[in-house]
Design a protein around this motif. Structure first.
Motif, PDB file in Angstrom:
ATOM      1  N   ASN A 213      58.145   9.127  69.219  1.00  0.00           N
ATOM      2  CA  ASN A 213      57.911  10.580  69.191  1.00  0.00           C
ATOM      3  C   ASN A 213      56.561  10.923  69.792  1.00  0.00           C
ATOM      4  O   ASN A 213      56.430  11.900  70.523  1.00  0.00           O
ATOM      5  CB  ASN A 213      57.957  11.099  67.757  1.00  0.00           C
ATOM      6  CG  ASN A 213      59.370  11.289  67.269  1.00  0.00           C
ATOM      7  OD1 ASN A 213      60.299  11.376  68.067  1.00  0.00           O
ATOM      8  ND2 ASN A 213      59.536  11.334  65.966  1.00  0.00           N
TER       9      ASN A 213
ATOM     10  N   ALA B 111      56.006  13.200  73.095  1.00  0.00           N
ATOM     11  CA  ALA B 111      55.331  14.497  73.015  1.00  0.00           C
ATOM     12  C   ALA B 111      54.147  14.583  73.980  1.00  0.00           C
ATOM     13  O   ALA B 111      53.616  15.661  74.203  1.00  0.00           O
ATOM     14  CB  ALA B 111      54.848  14.738  71.593  1.00  0.00           C
TER      15      ALA B 111
ATOM     16  N   ASP C 239      48.255  11.221  68.911  1.00  0.00           N
ATOM     17  CA  ASP C 239      48.585  11.437  70.322  1.00  0.00           C
ATOM     18  C   ASP C 239      47.893  12.690  70.818  1.00  0.00           C
ATOM     19  O   ASP C 239      47.463  13.528  70.019  1.00  0.00           O
ATOM     20  CB  ASP C 239      50.103  11.522  70.514  1.00  0.00           C
ATOM     21  CG  ASP C 239      50.719  12.710  69.808  1.00  0.00           C
ATOM     22  OD1 ASP C 239      50.413  13.840  70.214  1.00  0.00           O
ATOM     23  OD2 ASP C 239      51.498  12.510  68.857  1.00  0.00           O
TER      24      ASP C 239
ATOM     25  N   PHE D 236      66.263  18.208  62.367  1.00  0.00           N
ATOM     26  CA  PHE D 236      65.314  19.100  63.041  1.00  0.00           C
ATOM     27  C   PHE D 236      64.805  18.417  64.302  1.00  0.00           C
ATOM     28  O   PHE D 236      64.222  17.342  64.250  1.00  0.00           O
ATOM     29  CB  PHE D 236      64.136  19.447  62.138  1.00  0.00           C
ATOM     30  CG  PHE D 236      62.988  20.036  62.919  1.00  0.00           C
ATOM     31  CD1 PHE D 236      63.119  21.287  63.496  1.00  0.00           C
ATOM     32  CD2 PHE D 236      61.826  19.320  63.128  1.00  0.00           C
ATOM     33  CE1 PHE D 236      62.087  21.824  64.258  1.00  0.00           C
ATOM     34  CE2 PHE D 236      60.791  19.846  63.888  1.00  0.00           C
ATOM     35  CZ  PHE D 236      60.927  21.105  64.449  1.00  0.00           C
ATOM     36  N   SER D 237      65.096  19.027  65.445  1.00  0.00           N
ATOM     37  CA  SER D 237      64.636  18.452  66.704  1.00  0.00           C
ATOM     38  C   SER D 237      64.369  19.569  67.682  1.00  0.00           C
ATOM     39  O   SER D 237      65.051  20.586  67.690  1.00  0.00           O
ATOM     40  CB  SER D 237      65.716  17.520  67.257  1.00  0.00           C
ATOM     41  OG  SER D 237      65.315  17.079  68.532  1.00  0.00           O
ATOM     42  N   THR D 238      63.332  19.379  68.513  1.00  0.00           N
ATOM     43  CA  THR D 238      63.072  20.386  69.534  1.00  0.00           C
ATOM     44  C   THR D 238      63.437  19.824  70.903  1.00  0.00           C
ATOM     45  O   THR D 238      63.139  20.432  71.921  1.00  0.00           O
ATOM     46  CB  THR D 238      61.582  20.783  69.537  1.00  0.00           C
ATOM     47  OG1 THR D 238      60.813  19.589  69.631  1.00  0.00           O
ATOM     48  CG2 THR D 238      61.197  21.522  68.281  1.00  0.00           C
ATOM     49  N   LYS D 239      64.053  18.621  70.897  1.00  0.00           N
ATOM     50  CA  LYS D 239      64.376  17.983  72.187  1.00  0.00           C
ATOM     51  C   LYS D 239      65.827  18.230  72.559  1.00  0.00           C
ATOM     52  O   LYS D 239      66.687  18.323  71.683  1.00  0.00           O
ATOM     53  CB  LYS D 239      64.121  16.485  72.071  1.00  0.00           C
ATOM     54  CG  LYS D 239      62.662  16.187  71.832  1.00  0.00           C
ATOM     55  CD  LYS D 239      62.453  14.764  71.413  1.00  0.00           C
ATOM     56  CE  LYS D 239      61.070  14.646  70.800  1.00  0.00           C
ATOM     57  NZ  LYS D 239      60.917  13.389  70.090  1.00  0.00           N
TER      58      LYS D 239
ATOM     59  N   GLY E 210      67.666  15.363  71.462  1.00  0.00           N
ATOM     60  CA  GLY E 210      67.144  14.835  70.196  1.00  0.00           C
ATOM     61  C   GLY E 210      68.187  14.860  69.094  1.00  0.00           C
ATOM     62  O   GLY E 210      69.152  15.619  69.141  1.00  0.00           O
ATOM     63  N   THR E 211      67.990  13.992  68.113  1.00  0.00           N
ATOM     64  CA  THR E 211      68.923  13.944  66.997  1.00  0.00           C
ATOM     65  C   THR E 211      68.272  14.460  65.715  1.00  0.00           C
ATOM     66  O   THR E 211      68.952  14.834  64.774  1.00  0.00           O
ATOM     67  CB  THR E 211      69.370  12.502  66.723  1.00  0.00           C
ATOM     68  OG1 THR E 211      68.194  11.720  66.458  1.00  0.00           O
ATOM     69  CG2 THR E 211      70.102  11.926  67.905  1.00  0.00           C
ATOM     70  N   GLY E 212      66.943  14.445  65.691  1.00  0.00           N
ATOM     71  CA  GLY E 212      66.265  14.861  64.465  1.00  0.00           C
ATOM     72  C   GLY E 212      66.447  13.860  63.337  1.00  0.00           C
ATOM     73  O   GLY E 212      66.350  14.215  62.164  1.00  0.00           O
TER      74      GLY E 212
ATOM     75  N   GLY F 267      64.997  10.500  63.657  1.00  0.00           N
ATOM     76  CA  GLY F 267      63.907   9.527  63.700  1.00  0.00           C
ATOM     77  C   GLY F 267      62.868   9.704  62.604  1.00  0.00           C
ATOM     78  O   GLY F 267      62.605   8.783  61.827  1.00  0.00           O
ATOM     79  N   THR F 268      62.306  10.911  62.510  1.00  0.00           N
ATOM     80  CA  THR F 268      61.237  11.138  61.528  1.00  0.00           C
ATOM     81  C   THR F 268      61.774  10.996  60.105  1.00  0.00           C
ATOM     82  O   THR F 268      61.106  10.467  59.226  1.00  0.00           O
ATOM     83  CB  THR F 268      60.652  12.552  61.682  1.00  0.00           C
ATOM     84  OG1 THR F 268      61.730  13.454  61.809  1.00  0.00           O
ATOM     85  CG2 THR F 268      59.777  12.647  62.896  1.00  0.00           C
TER      86      THR F 268
ATOM     87  N   THR G 129      48.926  15.399  67.762  1.00  0.00           N
ATOM     88  CA  THR G 129      49.453  15.194  66.413  1.00  0.00           C
ATOM     89  C   THR G 129      48.877  13.921  65.837  1.00  0.00           C
ATOM     90  O   THR G 129      48.597  12.973  66.572  1.00  0.00           O
ATOM     91  CB  THR G 129      50.988  15.080  66.484  1.00  0.00           C
ATOM     92  OG1 THR G 129      51.504  16.237  67.110  1.00  0.00           O
ATOM     93  CG2 THR G 129      51.617  14.923  65.115  1.00  0.00           C
TER      94      THR G 129
END
Ligand code: ADP
Ligand code: MG
Length: 422
Positions: A324, A328, A352, A370-373, A376-378, A380-381, A405
């Protein structure tokens, strides 16, 4: 005596709360303002019907149900209650009837206007609001009484008995409001908790179901992937398609294992290992990826911690966070990993210089899907947080939009697995 009589009124006022607590489970009736209006209306009328008559005045707690009806049942039930009260009062008649009307209007105005504010407040504040607003009608009654006495001196003398009555009456009224408000809040909280338990049970079952489906899908995928790899060498005609098919299959596999990991992080192999070595390994592993994106990946090691847990899981969790960070960060940016130790904990800080997150994004990071990509799958985090939390650690995000971040992964030095035989 006035105290004994008023205790009966306390009971009359408490009855609606008890009935409400029994009916709240019933979705149709439990939350209906008409039902609550009826309950509180009956209670207010009864309270007035059994009023204690002394010193030429009626003593009762009729306005406590009115205030509670406005607050806990809403404007409709409040209006029903006050209407019921007024009908009963009118039927009783008497020369001070017009005073009762004035008191009713003044007493209702405040809870009616406060209704929205009341529900915007947290439960503790709601109790104190009920106390303050619950004393308001008593105050109105007192003022009106005093004005009336002032203009009609012959009616009744403001003597010691009357003063005592007013004090006792005021105190009992406040105690009753406190009691009923606390009871009402307890009923509401218990009901919310029940709902929450039901919801989380449902979610749990759904999660288990989805996990078992994901598991079943993974097996055929592996088989298909194996055969495709075999065919790749032989099929000259579609040679160009294979890398794409295989990479998409790989992506599907990754999503499924992420999901399975999220549903139930499994610690298969617990071992003792050196964290500095793991950090170096991660750095080496991700360096080519970072270089390809034009980012420099560095690490600083200020601890030689050895911990005992599932190494692969921890590695996966850190890879998700590092990926991530790299994703980013724009070209020529930096991603750094720092390993430090403070007494009982060891910390991995991943910084980063990427695009950062808004406050809203920051509050949602780590929640499922939740993903902004775009692709993305949301997951990972979420997976990382689950793994690290299962190890007794925690993940904290701080971020500045446009600046970057910082993710801190804190792990206890003494893992819960230490005591178990490996
Ligand atoms: P995905 O990477 O598939 O989008 P993740 O769960 O890994 O799913 O991340 C969720 C979201 O959190 C990302 O889409 C991104 O918006 C945000 N995020 C996570 N880490 C960072 C970071 N280091 N910098 C900025 N945003 C981040
Ligand atoms: Mg990710």
């Amino acid at each position: 005596m006035i105290v004994e009589k008023l205790l009966l009124h306390v009971l009359i006022v408490l009855v609606p709360v008890l009935i409400y607590s029994l009916m709240i489970e019933n979705r149709k009736i439990g939350k209906s303002p008409y039902f609550l209006g009826f309950l509180y209306g009956a209670s207010a009328s009864l309270s007035m019907y059994f009023a204690y008559y002394d010193a030429s005045l009626y003593w009762d707690l009729r306005y406590v149900p009115v205030v509670l009806a406005f607050f806990y049942g809403g404007p409709i039930s409040g209006i029903i209650t006050i209407t019921a009260l007024m009908i009963t009062r009118t039927s009783m008649g008497g020369e001070t009837l017009f005073l009762a009307y004035i008191t009713a209007v003044l007493s209702c105005a405040v809870p009616y206007l406060m209704y929205n504010y009341f529900w915007k407040s947290p439960p503790k504040k709601r109790i104190s609001l009920s106390i303050i607003i619950g004393s308001w009608p008593a105050f109105v009654q007192l003022i009106i009484l005093l004005i009336y006495l002032y203009f009609n001196k012959g009616f009744v003398e403001l003597n010691q008995v009357l003063l005592l009555y007013i004090t006792v009456f005021g105190m009992i009224q406040i105690i009753t409001v406190v009691l009923t408000a606390i009871l009402n809040e307890a009923v509401i909280e218990r009901n919310l908790m029940k709902d929450e338990i039901r919801r989380s049970e449902k979610q749990h079952t759904l999660g288990e179901l989805a996990a078992s489906i994901a598991h079943e899908v993974r097996n055929p995928l592996t088989v298909v992937k194996g055969f495709l790899q075999l065919m790749e060498g032989e099929d000259e005609r579609h040679k160009n398609y294979y890398p794409l098919i295989l990479s998409e299959l790989g992506r599907a596999e990754n999503i499924i294992s992420d999901y399975l990991n999220f549903a139930k992080p499994e610690f298969k192999k617990i071992e003792s290992f050196s964290l500095p070595l793991l950090v170096m390994e991660l750095s080496i592993l991700l360096n080519p990826y970072a270089l390809k994106e034009g980012i420099s990946l560095t690490h600083t090691i200020e601890s030689d911690a050895v911990i005992t847990t599932d190494r692969n899981q921890l590695k996966q969790a850190l890879i998700n966070i590092l990926k991530n960070a790299v994703e980013a960060t724009p070209k020529e940016g930096r991603v750094s990993i720092k390993l430090i130790e403070d007494g009982e904990h060891v910390k991995m800080i991943i910084r980063d210089t990427g695009k950062g997150m808004t406050k809203e994004q920051l509050s949602r990071v780590g929640s499922l899907f939740f993903s902004t990509k775009e692709k993305g799958t949301g997951l990972g985090t979420m997976v990382s947080a689950r793994i690290i939390e299962s190890m007794g650690g925690r993940v904290d995000y701080t971020s500045k939009l446009g600046k970057g971040t910082k993710v801190s992964v804190t792990l206890p030095l003494k893992m819960m697995f230490d005591e178990q035989p490996v």
